[in-house]
Design a protein around this motif. Structure first.
Motif, PDB file in Angstrom:
ATOM      1  N   ASP A 111      18.769  66.688  23.464  1.00 44.27           N
ATOM      2  CA  ASP A 111      20.214  66.880  23.481  1.00 44.27           C
ATOM      3  C   ASP A 111      20.609  67.542  22.172  1.00 44.27           C
ATOM      4  OD1 ASP A 111      20.960  65.786  25.989  1.00 44.27           O
ATOM      5  OD2 ASP A 111      20.775  63.754  25.192  1.00 44.27           O
ATOM      6  N   PHE A 112      21.763  68.235  22.182  1.00 48.72           N
ATOM      7  CA  PHE A 112      22.217  68.950  20.992  1.00 48.72           C
ATOM      8  C   PHE A 112      23.694  68.684  20.736  1.00 48.72           C
ATOM      9  CE2 PHE A 112      18.754  71.649  22.641  1.00 48.72           C
ATOM     10  CZ  PHE A 112      17.941  71.732  21.513  1.00 48.72           C
ATOM     11  N   PHE A 179      14.890  58.602  12.592  1.00 47.52           N
ATOM     12  CA  PHE A 179      14.758  57.976  13.904  1.00 47.52           C
ATOM     13  C   PHE A 179      15.470  56.630  13.904  1.00 47.52           C
ATOM     14  CE2 PHE A 179      11.154  56.163  11.606  1.00 47.52           C
ATOM     15  CZ  PHE A 179      11.173  54.829  11.995  1.00 47.52           C
ATOM     16  N   ASN A 180      15.750  56.159  15.113  1.00 46.47           N
ATOM     17  CA  ASN A 180      16.247  54.795  15.284  1.00 46.47           C
ATOM     18  C   ASN A 180      15.388  54.102  16.339  1.00 46.47           C
ATOM     19  OD1 ASN A 180      17.115  55.722  17.786  1.00 46.47           O
ATOM     20  ND2 ASN A 180      19.248  55.897  17.181  1.00 46.47           N
ATOM     21  N   ALA A 181      15.611  52.838  16.553  1.00 43.02           N
ATOM     22  CA  ALA A 181      14.852  52.095  17.560  1.00 43.02           C
ATOM     23  C   ALA A 181      15.650  50.869  17.979  1.00 43.02           C
ATOM     24  CB  ALA A 181      13.488  51.676  17.010  1.00 43.02           C
ATOM     25  N   LEU A 182      15.928  50.770  19.278  1.00 39.51           N
ATOM     26  CA  LEU A 182      16.691  49.648  19.808  1.00 39.51           C
ATOM     27  C   LEU A 182      16.091  49.208  21.136  1.00 39.51           C
ATOM     28  CD1 LEU A 182      20.350  50.915  19.198  1.00 39.51           C
ATOM     29  CD2 LEU A 182      19.217  49.055  17.981  1.00 39.51           C
ATOM     30  N   TRP A 183      16.234  47.923  21.435  1.00 34.63           N
ATOM     31  CA  TRP A 183      15.759  47.390  22.704  1.00 34.63           C
ATOM     32  C   TRP A 183      16.879  47.391  23.741  1.00 34.63           C
ATOM     33  CZ3 TRP A 183      10.809  46.195  24.048  1.00 34.63           C
ATOM     34  CH2 TRP A 183       9.869  46.223  23.011  1.00 34.63           C
ATOM     35  N   TYR A 184      16.513  47.795  24.964  1.00 35.15           N
ATOM     36  CA  TYR A 184      17.460  47.868  26.077  1.00 35.15           C
ATOM     37  C   TYR A 184      16.932  47.075  27.259  1.00 35.15           C
ATOM     38  CZ  TYR A 184      20.697  51.351  24.178  1.00 35.15           C
ATOM     39  OH  TYR A 184      21.660  51.998  23.437  1.00 35.15           O
ATOM     40  N   LEU A 210      11.960  49.732  24.865  1.00 36.01           N
ATOM     41  CA  LEU A 210      12.286  50.200  23.530  1.00 36.01           C
ATOM     42  C   LEU A 210      12.762  51.641  23.629  1.00 36.01           C
ATOM     43  CD1 LEU A 210      12.262  49.792  20.420  1.00 36.01           C
ATOM     44  CD2 LEU A 210       9.966  50.814  20.446  1.00 36.01           C
ATOM     45  N   ARG A 211      13.937  51.888  23.088  1.00 40.60           N
ATOM     46  CA  ARG A 211      14.509  53.230  23.089  1.00 40.60           C
ATOM     47  C   ARG A 211      14.571  53.722  21.637  1.00 40.60           C
ATOM     48  NH1 ARG A 211      19.067  55.580  26.721  1.00 40.60           N
ATOM     49  NH2 ARG A 211      19.698  57.456  25.586  1.00 40.60           N
ATOM     50  N   SER A 212      13.974  54.884  21.405  1.00 38.05           N
ATOM     51  CA  SER A 212      13.978  55.466  20.066  1.00 38.05           C
ATOM     52  C   SER A 212      14.391  56.933  20.148  1.00 38.05           C
ATOM     53  CB  SER A 212      12.595  55.357  19.420  1.00 38.05           C
ATOM     54  OG  SER A 212      12.585  55.957  18.135  1.00 38.05           O
ATOM     55  N   GLU A 213      15.306  57.324  19.273  1.00 40.89           N
ATOM     56  CA  GLU A 213      15.742  58.715  19.209  1.00 40.89           C
ATOM     57  C   GLU A 213      15.147  59.380  17.973  1.00 40.89           C
ATOM     58  OE1 GLU A 213      20.207  58.440  21.140  1.00 40.89           O
ATOM     59  OE2 GLU A 213      19.950  58.181  18.982  1.00 40.89           O
ATOM     60  N   ARG A 214      14.460  60.481  18.168  1.00 41.70           N
ATOM     61  CA  ARG A 214      14.047  61.331  17.049  1.00 41.70           C
ATOM     62  C   ARG A 214      15.168  62.344  16.843  1.00 41.70           C
ATOM     63  NH1 ARG A 214      11.727  66.280  15.742  1.00 41.70           N
ATOM     64  NH2 ARG A 214      10.365  66.203  13.909  1.00 41.70           N
ATOM     65  N   GLN A 215      15.869  62.231  15.733  1.00 43.18           N
ATOM     66  CA  GLN A 215      17.059  63.033  15.471  1.00 43.18           C
ATOM     67  C   GLN A 215      16.761  64.041  14.360  1.00 43.18           C
ATOM     68  OE1 GLN A 215      19.665  59.891  14.256  1.00 43.18           O
ATOM     69  NE2 GLN A 215      19.944  59.092  16.320  1.00 43.18           N
ATOM     70  N   THR A 223      25.974  81.309  11.931  1.00 39.63           N
ATOM     71  CA  THR A 223      27.287  80.672  12.062  1.00 39.63           C
ATOM     72  C   THR A 223      27.496  79.553  11.050  1.00 39.63           C
ATOM     73  OG1 THR A 223      26.419  79.139  13.726  1.00 39.63           O
ATOM     74  CG2 THR A 223      27.400  81.215  14.518  1.00 39.63           C
ATOM     75  N   ASN A 224      26.421  79.101  10.408  1.00 40.99           N
ATOM     76  CA  ASN A 224      26.467  78.050   9.394  1.00 40.99           C
ATOM     77  C   ASN A 224      26.764  76.676   9.977  1.00 40.99           C
ATOM     78  OD1 ASN A 224      25.958  77.741   6.590  1.00 40.99           O
ATOM     79  ND2 ASN A 224      28.114  77.239   6.257  1.00 40.99           N
ATOM     80  N   ALA A 225      26.761  76.552  11.292  1.00 41.98           N
ATOM     81  CA  ALA A 225      26.966  75.246  11.919  1.00 41.98           C
ATOM     82  C   ALA A 225      25.724  74.385  11.719  1.00 41.98           C
ATOM     83  CB  ALA A 225      27.258  75.415  13.407  1.00 41.98           C
ATOM     84  N   VAL A 226      25.916  73.066  11.763  1.00 45.13           N
ATOM     85  CA  VAL A 226      24.805  72.128  11.713  1.00 45.13           C
ATOM     86  C   VAL A 226      24.536  71.635  13.129  1.00 45.13           C
ATOM     87  CG1 VAL A 226      24.017  69.867  10.896  1.00 45.13           C
ATOM     88  CG2 VAL A 226      25.240  71.402   9.344  1.00 45.13           C
ATOM     89  N   VAL A 227      23.274  71.677  13.527  1.00 49.69           N
ATOM     90  CA  VAL A 227      22.867  71.196  14.847  1.00 49.69           C
ATOM     91  C   VAL A 227      22.159  69.858  14.690  1.00 49.69           C
ATOM     92  CG1 VAL A 227      21.397  71.602  16.845  1.00 49.69           C
ATOM     93  CG2 VAL A 227      22.687  73.496  15.831  1.00 49.69           C
ATOM     94  N   PHE A 228      22.650  68.873  15.409  1.00 52.69           N
ATOM     95  CA  PHE A 228      22.059  67.538  15.458  1.00 52.69           C
ATOM     96  C   PHE A 228      21.352  67.428  16.799  1.00 52.69           C
ATOM     97  CE2 PHE A 228      22.582  62.941  16.521  1.00 52.69           C
ATOM     98  CZ  PHE A 228      21.902  62.390  15.438  1.00 52.69           C
ATOM     99  N   SER A 229      20.028  67.401  16.787  1.00 48.69           N
ATOM    100  CA  SER A 229      19.284  67.324  18.045  1.00 48.69           C
ATOM    101  C   SER A 229      18.697  65.933  18.213  1.00 48.69           C
ATOM    102  CB  SER A 229      18.183  68.385  18.094  1.00 48.69           C
ATOM    103  OG  SER A 229      17.199  68.144  17.112  1.00 48.69           O
ATOM    104  N   ILE A 230      18.551  65.525  19.474  1.00 47.76           N
ATOM    105  CA  ILE A 230      18.106  64.169  19.804  1.00 47.76           C
ATOM    106  C   ILE A 230      17.031  64.239  20.881  1.00 47.76           C
ATOM    107  CG2 ILE A 230      18.806  61.871  20.573  1.00 47.76           C
ATOM    108  CD1 ILE A 230      21.738  62.807  19.983  1.00 47.76           C
TER     109      ILE A 230
END
Length: 247
Positions: A111-112, A179-184, A210-215, A223-230
């Motif tokens: 995701d972006f 990264f984060n890590a949470l249980w669902y 276990l759900r973990s996002e590599r961000q 454009t100088n924008a910052v992209v946050f990818s997940i």
């Protein structure tokens, strides 16, 4: 039955860093592809079709950044693409520059989120967010960083200032990651939740996945924008146990 879960995570979720937990990475390691690619891509296309207003938002001022992001993804993942690409799972995706976020949704697992400096803060001006982890795009769209992280308890004023300085300092070609890590309780990838309906954080004994996002954070050079990818990893409890206790 399609596979949407991974068997491993390519980093040690047992050693989280204190917020913001940022580390340097490279463009070569910016985007990941794993064994759940085909199943997750099918889920992405379903969500884009059936929940478009929930997973996609783009302000007109962010359209050049979205196009630049699409061009960068194509150059890195599908460098020989012209009018269409054939994904690793065999699916053909037409490249539609008039809908860059739609196209991105169908190309990679990530995701972006697009954040642009408006005044003194970075604001979320565009996103394709198929796999939200307990937040809603509609509540965060066109909001600054501080508002985006409400109601994260550990995201206080001090952290907010550090994160804004971090965003200001991101250089093109030098991405960062955390990264984060949470249980669902379940493996569903689409987990929207209002900021007004906070999720209780139970321990792993009461949850099965276990759900973990590599961000990653990346500055677009034009454009100088910052992209946050997940990139979202979801592992069943038994797979986590196998990672922690390899034979």
């Amino acid at each position: 039955m399609r596979q949407i879960l991974q068997n491993t995570i390519p980093y040690d979720v047992g050693n989280p860093r204190a917020l913001p937990g940022i580390q340097p990475t490279t463009l070569e390691d910016w985007l990941h592809q794993d064994e759940a690619f085909s199943g997750q891509m099918q889920r992405r296309e379903e969500l884009l079709r059936d929940h478009r207003d929930d997973v996609l938002a783009l302000d007109p001022q962010a359209e050049p950044a979205a196009q630049e992001l699409l061009d960068m993804v194509l150059a890195r993942v599908y460098p020989s693409a012209a009018e269409a690409v054939v994904r690793p799972d065999g699916a053909t995706v037409l490249i539609d520059s008039s809908q860059p976020l739609d196209t991105l949704c169908k190309l990679v697992q990530e995701d972006f989120c697009i954040l642009q400096k408006l005044g003194e803060e970075h604001v979320l001006t565009g996103a394709i967010l198929c796999f939200p982890a307990s937040w809603r795009l509609s509540e965060k769209f066109m909001r600054p960083l501080v508002d985006i992280h409400v109601p994260v308890q550990s995201y206080d004023a001090n952290i907010a200032k550090r994160v804004q300085r971090l965003f200001d300092g991101i250089q093109p070609g030098r991405p960062l990651w955390r990264f984060n890590a949470l249980w669902y309780e379940d493996s569903e990838l689409f987990q929207p939740r209002s900021a007004h309906a906070r999720r209780e954080i139970p321990d792993r004994r009461e949850n099965s996945f276990l759900r973990s996002e590599r961000q990653t954070l990346l500055r677009l050079p034009e454009t100088n924008a910052v992209v946050f990818s997940i990139h979202t990893y979801v592992l069943a409890a038994h797979a986590v146990a196998e990672m922690e206790n390899p034979a």
